[in-house]
Design an enzyme around this catalytic site. Structure first.
Site, PDB file in Angstrom:
ATOM      1  CB  SER A   2      -0.857   0.255   1.220  1.00 30.32           C
ATOM      2  OG  SER A   2      -1.436   0.791   1.527  1.00 30.32           O
ATOM      3  CE1 TYR A  14      -6.514   3.744  -1.138  1.00 36.56           C
ATOM      4  CE2 TYR A  14      -4.507   3.183   0.219  1.00 36.56           C
ATOM      5  CZ  TYR A  14      -5.435   2.744  -0.104  1.00 36.56           C
ATOM      6  OH  TYR A  14      -6.470   1.601   0.742  1.00 36.56           O
ATOM      7  CB  THR A  46      -7.084   1.739  -4.118  1.00 37.91           C
ATOM      8  OG1 THR A  46      -5.592   0.245  -3.890  1.00 37.91           O
ATOM      9  CG2 THR A  46      -8.318   1.136  -3.891  1.00 37.91           C
ATOM     10  CE  LYS A  52      -7.292  -3.595  -2.452  1.00 41.81           C
ATOM     11  NZ  LYS A  52      -8.635  -2.932  -1.870  1.00 41.81           N
ATOM     12  CG  HIS A  75     -11.213  -0.871   0.570  1.00 40.28           C
ATOM     13  ND1 HIS A  75     -10.376   0.190  -0.121  1.00 40.28           N
ATOM     14  CD2 HIS A  75     -10.099  -0.227   1.699  1.00 40.28           C
ATOM     15  CE1 HIS A  75      -9.380   0.267   0.100  1.00 40.28           C
ATOM     16  NE2 HIS A  75      -9.111   0.006   1.253  1.00 40.28           N
TER      17      HIS A  75
END
Length: 378
Positions: A126, A150, A176, A229, A253
């Site tokens: 992440s 992100y 994402t 995602k 999520h």
């Protein structure tokens, strides 16, 4: 096939056969609870608002029964697969989890990546987990590493992130797309708790304005495989395929974004039908047992993401905990495949599955009936 991934013999996982502190997967949950404060605990076991989506993830898995075949030679079961041109011991990836430093303050995400590298699985890092893209690559250069972003900046920000991922040997890049608005995670709100990483977060408006335009920019410029995602419908799958997306990542999520969504395994057949072999498919959402992995692959998934179980193992025993968790998960997968009458994932298909009724009330712990932890204490 790249055989650089180490394939080590599994340590003995028979009950009472070794001095290993963890003999069952649920033991990671208990140890993690003992090690974590209430804020960290609620962060990983909680979900958005009524936590309905999280429960439906488990319900969707538990509503699938097996149709085993018998009198087949299953004396040798091989659960390995080829993904991204590499041999993996399991079709399993440690899913991207933000703020892994909560669970292992020293090495954080690097501990997970090292563990999966030693075992022979994959890790999706992440962009909001320490110690960051470059240091994780340095910690485990040979592991199958994927970078998840992100979008918290403009086109130049995205371009820089993709370029750095490519330069540091990440195998694929993931956007994402289900976080346009940050959800109401009421366990945190009830305690007036805000993680430090949330306090530092900037650029939320960029995530809100993210569109297919950014997907096109990445595909037009880079050859690195692109993963989206947060896909939850056939309609968005079709658009992703039109944009040349390489992997569709079915995810809600972990129930931590949109409340009252469908369980991930309820969504998967719709996505498989829409893809029709034109892309690969990842999935996460409540996967905690070897039987869960087998069900997902039988329904058409190529890789299964492990989220909360990863965090429990990390909180329980750091890098060695993640490695041991993967060994136990592998043992469960091998036994499930053998009892189904197949010797590999290549022999598996949806004829081994049957719709059924869930027998456990769905919860974050329903995969572990021996766990007696109360998840709702504040």
């Amino acid at each position: 096939m790249n055989d650089a991934t180490p394939i080590r013999p599994n340590r003995n996982v028979e009950l009472g056969a070794s001095n290993e502190p963890f003999q069952n997967l649920h033991e990671f949950v208990r140890k993690a609870r003992a090690n974590l404060n209430q804020n960290a605990w609620d962060y990983i076991v909680g979900a958005a608002e009524t936590e309905t989506t999280m429960r439906r993830n488990r319900m969707a898995l538990d509503e699938i029964a097996f149709r085993p075949r018998v009198l087949r030679d299953v004396s040798k079961v091989d659960p390995s697969v080829e993904r991204f041109g590499r041999k993996l011991r399991l079709p399993v990836m440690m899913a991207p989890v933000g703020a892994l430093e909560i669970f292992e303050p020293v090495a954080a995400a690097a501990a997970v990546t090292r563990a999966v590298g030693k075992f022979g699985a994959a890790h999706m890092l992440s962009s909001v987990s320490e110690p960051g893209l470059e240091k994780v690559a340095e910690a485990a250069p040979d592991a199958l590493r994927i970078y998840q972003l992100y979008v918290r900046g403009d086109d130049a920000f995205v371009d820089d992130c993709v370029s750095r991922a490519v330069a540091n040997g990440y195998t694929a890049f993931c956007l994402t797309v289900d976080t346009a608005h940050y959800s109401r995670r009421e366990r945190d709100i009830a305690k007036r708790y805000v993680r430090e990483s949330r306090l530092r977060a900037t650029g939320g408006d960029y995530q809100k304005s993210l569109s297919w335009r950014t997907v096109k920019l990445i595909k037009d410029k880079y050859k690195i495989p692109l993963i989206i995602k947060g896909i939850a419908t056939a309609e968005d799958t079709a658009i992703a395929l039109d944009h040349g997306v390489d992997w569709i990542y079915v995810s809600n999520h972990g129930g931590r974004q949109l409340d009252h969504g469908r369980g991930a395994m309820h969504v998967l057949p719709e996505i498989v039908d829409a893809v029709k072999g034109r892309a690969k498919i990842m999935i996460d959402g409540g996967f905690c047992r070897g039987s869960d992995v087998v069900k997902a692959v039988a329904l058409g998934a190529d890789i299964v993401g492990i989220g909360r179980l990863q965090c429990w193992a990390l909180a329980a025993a750091g890098e060695s905990g993640v490695l041991r968790m993967l060994e136990l998960l592998e043992d469960e997968v091998i036994r499930t495949l053998g009892l189904l009458g197949v010797t590999s994932f290549a022999d598996l298909n949806k004829s081994y599955l049957h719709p059924s009724t869930a027998t456990n009330a769905p919860s974050v712990f329903s995969a572990f009936p021996l766990v007696d932890i109360e998840p709702y204490r504040y």
